[in-house]
Design a protein around this motif. Structure first.
Motif, PDB file in Angstrom:
ATOM      1  N   THR B 334       0.848  -1.200   0.000  1.00 41.26           N
ATOM      2  CA  THR B 334       0.000   0.000   0.000  1.00 41.26           C
ATOM      3  C   THR B 334       0.881   1.245   0.000  1.00 41.26           C
ATOM      4  O   THR B 334       0.657   2.189  -0.768  1.00 41.26           O
ATOM      5  CB  THR B 334      -0.890   0.003   1.263  1.00 41.26           C
ATOM      6  OG1 THR B 334      -1.651  -1.187   1.275  1.00 41.26           O
ATOM      7  CG2 THR B 334      -1.811   1.206   1.292  1.00 41.26           C
ATOM      8  N   ALA B 335       1.899   1.209   0.891  1.00 34.58           N
ATOM      9  CA  ALA B 335       2.798   2.356   0.987  1.00 34.58           C
ATOM     10  C   ALA B 335       3.518   2.586  -0.341  1.00 34.58           C
ATOM     11  O   ALA B 335       3.664   3.725  -0.798  1.00 34.58           O
ATOM     12  CB  ALA B 335       3.805   2.127   2.109  1.00 34.58           C
ATOM     13  N   LEU B 337       2.525   1.813  -3.342  1.00 36.96           N
ATOM     14  CA  LEU B 337       1.559   2.358  -4.295  1.00 36.96           C
ATOM     15  C   LEU B 337       1.351   3.858  -4.052  1.00 36.96           C
ATOM     16  O   LEU B 337       1.400   4.677  -4.981  1.00 36.96           O
ATOM     17  CB  LEU B 337       0.230   1.601  -4.121  1.00 36.96           C
ATOM     18  CG  LEU B 337      -0.867   1.854  -5.138  1.00 36.96           C
ATOM     19  CD1 LEU B 337      -0.427   1.380  -6.519  1.00 36.96           C
ATOM     20  CD2 LEU B 337      -2.143   1.113  -4.726  1.00 36.96           C
ATOM     21  N   ASN B 338       1.172   4.190  -2.782  1.00 36.87           N
ATOM     22  CA  ASN B 338       0.951   5.596  -2.426  1.00 36.87           C
ATOM     23  C   ASN B 338       2.154   6.462  -2.794  1.00 36.87           C
ATOM     24  O   ASN B 338       2.012   7.519  -3.409  1.00 36.87           O
ATOM     25  CB  ASN B 338       0.676   5.728  -0.930  1.00 36.87           C
ATOM     26  CG  ASN B 338      -0.681   5.152  -0.560  1.00 36.87           C
ATOM     27  OD1 ASN B 338      -1.516   4.907  -1.434  1.00 36.87           O
ATOM     28  ND2 ASN B 338      -0.904   4.926   0.729  1.00 36.87           N
ATOM     29  N   TYR B 339       3.341   5.994  -2.412  1.00 38.61           N
ATOM     30  CA  TYR B 339       4.544   6.782  -2.689  1.00 38.61           C
ATOM     31  C   TYR B 339       4.793   6.891  -4.186  1.00 38.61           C
ATOM     32  O   TYR B 339       5.233   7.919  -4.684  1.00 38.61           O
ATOM     33  CB  TYR B 339       5.770   6.171  -1.989  1.00 38.61           C
ATOM     34  CG  TYR B 339       5.876   6.535  -0.524  1.00 38.61           C
ATOM     35  CD1 TYR B 339       5.977   7.876  -0.128  1.00 38.61           C
ATOM     36  CD2 TYR B 339       5.889   5.560   0.469  1.00 38.61           C
ATOM     37  CE1 TYR B 339       6.083   8.221   1.212  1.00 38.61           C
ATOM     38  CE2 TYR B 339       5.999   5.891   1.807  1.00 38.61           C
ATOM     39  CZ  TYR B 339       6.093   7.225   2.184  1.00 38.61           C
ATOM     40  OH  TYR B 339       6.199   7.564   3.510  1.00 38.61           O
ATOM     41  N   LYS B 341       2.567   6.838  -6.688  1.00 40.98           N
ATOM     42  CA  LYS B 341       1.639   7.806  -7.303  1.00 40.98           C
ATOM     43  C   LYS B 341       1.929   9.218  -6.822  1.00 40.98           C
ATOM     44  O   LYS B 341       1.772  10.196  -7.562  1.00 40.98           O
ATOM     45  CB  LYS B 341       0.202   7.408  -6.989  1.00 40.98           C
ATOM     46  CG  LYS B 341      -0.169   6.090  -7.680  1.00 40.98           C
ATOM     47  CD  LYS B 341      -1.649   5.944  -7.880  1.00 40.98           C
ATOM     48  CE  LYS B 341      -1.913   4.770  -8.826  1.00 40.98           C
ATOM     49  NZ  LYS B 341      -3.326   4.603  -9.124  1.00 40.98           N
ATOM     50  N   SER B 342       2.367   9.303  -5.567  1.00 40.09           N
ATOM     51  CA  SER B 342       2.706  10.596  -4.989  1.00 40.09           C
ATOM     52  C   SER B 342       3.904  11.197  -5.741  1.00 40.09           C
ATOM     53  O   SER B 342       3.869  12.348  -6.165  1.00 40.09           O
ATOM     54  CB  SER B 342       3.029  10.405  -3.510  1.00 40.09           C
ATOM     55  OG  SER B 342       3.581  11.556  -2.960  1.00 40.09           O
ATOM     56  N   ARG B 344       4.942  10.585  -8.690  1.00 39.92           N
ATOM     57  CA  ARG B 344       4.576  10.983 -10.044  1.00 39.92           C
ATOM     58  C   ARG B 344       3.904  12.370 -10.020  1.00 39.92           C
ATOM     59  O   ARG B 344       4.174  13.225 -10.853  1.00 39.92           O
ATOM     60  CB  ARG B 344       3.625   9.948 -10.638  1.00 39.92           C
ATOM     61  CG  ARG B 344       3.642   9.936 -12.156  1.00 39.92           C
ATOM     62  CD  ARG B 344       3.060   8.661 -12.690  1.00 39.92           C
ATOM     63  NE  ARG B 344       1.669   8.470 -12.276  1.00 39.92           N
ATOM     64  CZ  ARG B 344       1.007   7.333 -12.460  1.00 39.92           C
ATOM     65  NH1 ARG B 344       1.604   6.292 -13.008  1.00 39.92           N
ATOM     66  NH2 ARG B 344      -0.242   7.237 -12.074  1.00 39.92           N
ATOM     67  N   ARG B 345       3.057  12.590  -9.031  1.00 40.66           N
ATOM     68  CA  ARG B 345       2.357  13.879  -8.924  1.00 40.66           C
ATOM     69  C   ARG B 345       3.323  15.019  -8.608  1.00 40.66           C
ATOM     70  O   ARG B 345       3.212  16.111  -9.153  1.00 40.66           O
ATOM     71  CB  ARG B 345       1.273  13.815  -7.849  1.00 40.66           C
ATOM     72  CG  ARG B 345      -0.018  13.216  -8.370  1.00 40.66           C
ATOM     73  CD  ARG B 345      -1.044  13.092  -7.262  1.00 40.66           C
ATOM     74  NE  ARG B 345      -2.246  12.412  -7.736  1.00 40.66           N
ATOM     75  CZ  ARG B 345      -3.351  13.061  -8.123  1.00 40.66           C
ATOM     76  NH1 ARG B 345      -3.388  14.369  -8.098  1.00 40.66           N
ATOM     77  NH2 ARG B 345      -4.399  12.395  -8.534  1.00 40.66           N
ATOM     78  N   TRP B 346       4.310  14.721  -7.692  1.00 41.86           N
ATOM     79  CA  TRP B 346       5.288  15.766  -7.357  1.00 41.86           C
ATOM     80  C   TRP B 346       6.057  16.182  -8.609  1.00 41.86           C
ATOM     81  O   TRP B 346       6.323  17.364  -8.813  1.00 41.86           O
ATOM     82  CB  TRP B 346       6.280  15.288  -6.293  1.00 41.86           C
ATOM     83  CG  TRP B 346       5.717  15.166  -4.890  1.00 41.86           C
ATOM     84  CD1 TRP B 346       5.627  14.042  -4.143  1.00 41.86           C
ATOM     85  CD2 TRP B 346       5.190  16.213  -4.081  1.00 41.86           C
ATOM     86  NE1 TRP B 346       5.063  14.288  -2.926  1.00 41.86           N
ATOM     87  CE2 TRP B 346       4.780  15.643  -2.851  1.00 41.86           C
ATOM     88  CE3 TRP B 346       4.992  17.612  -4.274  1.00 41.86           C
ATOM     89  CZ2 TRP B 346       4.214  16.385  -1.824  1.00 41.86           C
ATOM     90  CZ3 TRP B 346       4.436  18.347  -3.235  1.00 41.86           C
ATOM     91  CH2 TRP B 346       4.036  17.737  -2.023  1.00 41.86           C
ATOM     92  N   ARG B 349       4.021  18.303 -11.400  1.00 43.91           N
ATOM     93  CA  ARG B 349       3.606  19.675 -11.086  1.00 43.91           C
ATOM     94  C   ARG B 349       4.238  20.668 -12.061  1.00 43.91           C
ATOM     95  O   ARG B 349       5.266  20.370 -12.659  1.00 43.91           O
ATOM     96  CB  ARG B 349       4.052  20.035  -9.661  1.00 43.91           C
ATOM     97  CG  ARG B 349       3.216  19.349  -8.604  1.00 43.91           C
ATOM     98  CD  ARG B 349       3.634  19.836  -7.237  1.00 43.91           C
ATOM     99  NE  ARG B 349       2.614  19.441  -6.255  1.00 43.91           N
ATOM    100  CZ  ARG B 349       2.414  20.094  -5.112  1.00 43.91           C
ATOM    101  NH1 ARG B 349       3.155  21.130  -4.797  1.00 43.91           N
ATOM    102  NH2 ARG B 349       1.485  19.686  -4.294  1.00 43.91           N
ATOM    103  N   GLU B 356      10.763  16.118  -2.950  1.00 45.74           N
ATOM    104  CA  GLU B 356       9.653  15.276  -2.499  1.00 45.74           C
ATOM    105  C   GLU B 356       9.645  13.940  -3.255  1.00 45.74           C
ATOM    106  O   GLU B 356       9.447  12.874  -2.670  1.00 45.74           O
ATOM    107  CB  GLU B 356       8.304  15.983  -2.715  1.00 45.74           C
ATOM    108  CG  GLU B 356       8.030  17.125  -1.740  1.00 45.74           C
ATOM    109  CD  GLU B 356       7.536  16.638  -0.377  1.00 45.74           C
ATOM    110  OE1 GLU B 356       7.474  15.428  -0.143  1.00 45.74           O
ATOM    111  OE2 GLU B 356       7.216  17.506   0.466  1.00 45.74           O
ATOM    112  N   CYS B 360      10.002  10.120  -1.953  1.00 53.02           N
ATOM    113  CA  CYS B 360       9.059   9.046  -2.290  1.00 53.02           C
ATOM    114  C   CYS B 360       9.803   7.797  -2.764  1.00 53.02           C
ATOM    115  O   CYS B 360       9.486   6.672  -2.364  1.00 53.02           O
ATOM    116  CB  CYS B 360       8.097   9.498  -3.397  1.00 53.02           C
ATOM    117  SG  CYS B 360       6.861  10.657  -2.802  1.00 53.02           S
ATOM    118  N   ASN B 367      10.084   0.332   1.729  1.00 51.80           N
ATOM    119  CA  ASN B 367       8.877  -0.492   1.885  1.00 51.80           C
ATOM    120  C   ASN B 367       8.959  -1.799   1.089  1.00 51.80           C
ATOM    121  O   ASN B 367       8.435  -2.826   1.523  1.00 51.80           O
ATOM    122  CB  ASN B 367       7.638   0.306   1.490  1.00 51.80           C
ATOM    123  CG  ASN B 367       7.124   1.126   2.654  1.00 51.80           C
ATOM    124  OD1 ASN B 367       6.478   0.612   3.553  1.00 51.80           O
ATOM    125  ND2 ASN B 367       7.464   2.415   2.660  1.00 51.80           N
TER     126      ASN B 367
END
Lengths: 121, 545
Positions: B334-335, B337-339, B341-342, B344-346, B349, B356, B360, B367
């Motif tokens: 889960t972590a 996956l979150n990191y 996608k996070s 990619r978003r950072w 921008r 950041e 990630c 993890n």
């Protein structure tokens, strides 16, 4: 400009908690994370909260107990429950206690964000 | 009384058939002889009773004279045979029995001579007798002992054969150098001579078990042959050890060796050779063979089954832990996956935040490592490996085991309290198996507390050193305790309190701990619950990760 959304996350797993925080922040969301339900309840009662995302299975006070507590405090913000052990019983109880969503882990963060945004209109 | 029947025969002959010897002298000789001499008239009345007769039968001369011999001594003899012998030759010799004054029956070797008057009429009997009782008894003993030996020999459940090894001995002595001091070494370095010597052993008798051992069709395959045909090439070593032991004077020698059967099967046997002193040295060697082949195979199979059972039990524990394991793996996934996608978003921008995104990535790596560690732990438990002794840190093993069952404890509202003594020495054991025991005990303790509602559900895990040699681990709960008088019964196979349990968990725990030189015990706590304690020997060396 719209003020940023404020989401609180309660999960006893630090990695899950902080990864979610990183993701929501990257999406421009204001996030506060807590390792336990008690920690969250101790969070300034007057704080503005748009949505609570909580894990179900936690030591001491679990997600359902937290929901009950919030209900007794007449909290108005939506609560999203996540669990790695989904069962019909907990889902029914959770929804019965007013959960806006009951999600099974691992939760796709994009989906989570989408459901939060939908909830908040 | 003479032991020499030839001599007593001579007396009778001299006394009865040599009228040249004056009567008075004959009488004196009669007195002197240790043999029993009795003279009876034709009516069986005792006329003469010498010292020998007094000594043997216990009646004095005055008591005996004038009595009827048959009445006095209750004679038992073949009367028909005596009559015929007297008619034919005037004499009889044979065996008979009489009863002494003290009531004991004695067996006699007797010689009777018919006395005749000058006209040739029978006027009585002169006899001399020898006590054969002792001889007979020892003969009976000997026969019985022989019979017993034969019975044991043939009925024994293991192979025995009797061999004449005198030729073996001669062969060795002929070939050994005169100044030899180390027979053992010499024999070991001369397998050819050992083989030749073995060829000179002749089997005299074999029992049924030996016939079966060698897969022979009958004793004829073995009797009269040498055992050499049953020694596979290179199997001289065991035989050499036996020979060396015998040369050195040992009576019983044991050696492990290989033999081959008539069917070509190779056997692992323990030979026990005994020299029976009888005639020429080494002429009677008793060889017993204990077939270790089956035992070795059985032991191997047993070890294999034990390992398989332990493995099956681990798999079953893993089965119970599936939810926990899935969760343990799910969390880092889960972590990740979150990191992911996070990150990619950072970067997506308008003003990409590299710091950041880098954080990630670092979290993704850590993890992923966490997930891999969980998988490795599970894999180690699921692995089917031979037990191996290594140095293990109990503290870290306890920590890992607690983490494996942590979800179960959480779900059952059990608080686990590990307490390891500081600087606890490393223990020697098989890491996977000791962990299996720990996980098993923890799971049992958690399950033992599910019905507890009136007190805290506490699971204490303590590790302390007892002395320089042993470390003790205590797993105690506040559950319902162990029912029944003897808490140790929980280690019996198939003991279970669970409806769907096989009852093998604790029994396997016990086998595992005992196989590593430790002990496991169970007892009820003074207030609530039970404590399972096990010990493990302190290891020497560095810890295995």
């Amino acid at each position: 400009m719209r003020r940023p959304i404020n989401i609180c996350v309660v999960d006893d797993d630090a990695d899950v908690r902080f990864s979610l925080k990183s993701f929501l922040r990257s999406a421009g969301v204001e996030v506060h994370v807590f390792g336990s339900a008690r920690e969250f309840l101790a969070y300034e009662p007057g704080s503005r909260i748009d949505c609570l995302v909580t894990d179900l299975h936690m030591e001491e006070m679990d997600g359902l107990a937290l929901q009950e507590e919030l209900r007794s405090q007449h909290c108005s913000y939506p609560v999203i429950v996540m669990t790695a052990f989904p069962t019909k019983a907990t889902e029914e109880r959770s929804i019965g206690l007013g959960a806006a969503a009951y999600l099974t882990k691992p939760v796709d963060p994009d989906m989570l964000l989408e459901s939060v945004e939908n909830l908040l209109g | 009384m003479s032991k020499n029947s030839g001599q007593s025969d001579a007396h009778v002959q001299d006394l009865g058939l040599a009228p040249v010897v004056p009567l008075a002298e004959q009488a004196r000789i009669l007195e002197l002889t240790h043999d029993t001499v009795i003279i009876r008239d034709s009516g069986d009345i005792i006329l003469y009773w010498n010292d020998g007769a007094e000594a043997l039968y216990g009646f004095t001369r005055s008591e005996a004279l004038g009595q009827r011999c048959d009445h006095l001594l209750q004679c038992d003899y073949p009367s028909e045979e005596v009559r015929n012998a007297f008619q034919a030759t005037g004499r009889w010799s044979g065996e008979m029995s009489r009863i002494r004054r003290d009531g004991t029956r004695i067996l006699l070797s007797s010689r009777w001579l018919q006395r005749r008057d000058p006209d040739g009429h029978a006027v009585g009997v002169m006899e001399t007798s020898l006590d054969r009782t002792k001889e007979e008894r020892s003969e009976t003993e000997r026969k019985r002992s022989e019979h017993r030996y034969s019975a044991i020999f043939h009925a024994a459940g293991f192979a025995i054969w009797e061999s004449d090894w005198s030729g073996v001995r001669r062969h060795i002595l002929e070939h050994a150098p005169d100044d030899i001091s180390d027979f053992r070494g010499w024999l070991a370095s001369h397998p050819d001579i050992v083989r030749e010597a073995a060829g000179r052993a002749v089997i005299r008798d074999v029992n049924q078990a030996a016939i079966e051992l060698f897969e022979a069709s009958g004793s004829q395959d073995l009797v009269g042959t040498s055992i050499i045909g049953r020694y596979p090439e290179g199997g001289e070593e065991g035989f050499a050890r036996i020979l060396a032991g015998m040369v050195e004077g040992a009576d019983v020698i044991e050696a492990e060796t290989h033999l081959s059967t008539f069917g070509g099967r190779k056997l692992d046997v323990i030979l026990r050779a005994t020299l029976v002193p009888d005639g020429e040295p080494w002429s009677r060697a008793l060889i017993m063979a204990f077939d270790e082949t089956e035992r070795k195979e059985a032991r191997k199979k047993l070890e294999q089954s034990a390992a398989e059972l332990a493995h099956a039990s681990r798999i079953s524990v893993l089965g119970q832990l599936t939810a926990s394991i899935a969760h343990e793996v799910n969390q880092p996934l889960t972590a990740i996956l979150n990191y992911g996608k996070s990150g990619r978003r950072w970067l997506a921008r308008e003003d990409p935040d590299v710091a950041e995104a880098t954080e990630c990535l670092a979290q993704i790596v850590s993890n992923a490592t966490r997930a891999a560690e969980v998988i490795a732990r599970v894999r180690a438990l699921a692995r089917k490996s031979r037990p191996q002794t290594e140095c293990i840190s109990l503290a870290s093993l306890i920590e890992e085991s607690i983490s494996l069952v942590s979800r179960e404890a959480l779900a059952a509202h059990v608080v686990m309290l590990p307490a390891c003594e500081q600087d606890l020495p490393l223990v020697a054991g098989d890491r996977v198996q000791v962990q299996q025991v720990l996980v098993n005990l923890l799971m049992n303790a958690i399950q033992a507390m599910t019905d507890v509602v009136d007190r805290a559900r506490l699971l204490n895990v303590e590790a302390t050193s007892i002395d320089d040699e042993m470390v003790c681990v205590l797993v105690s709960d506040t559950g319902t305790g162990i029912s029944g008088e003897d808490p140790m019964h929980i280690f019996a196979p198939f003991y279970t309190t669970k409806g769907d349990g096989m009852g093998m968990g604790l029994s396997i725990c016990r086998s595992i701990i005992e196989a590593q030189g430790g002990r496991i015990t169970a007892s009820n706590n003074p207030n609530y619950g039970a404590t399972i304690a096990f010990t493990l020997p302190v290891g020497v060396g560095a810890a295995v990760p």
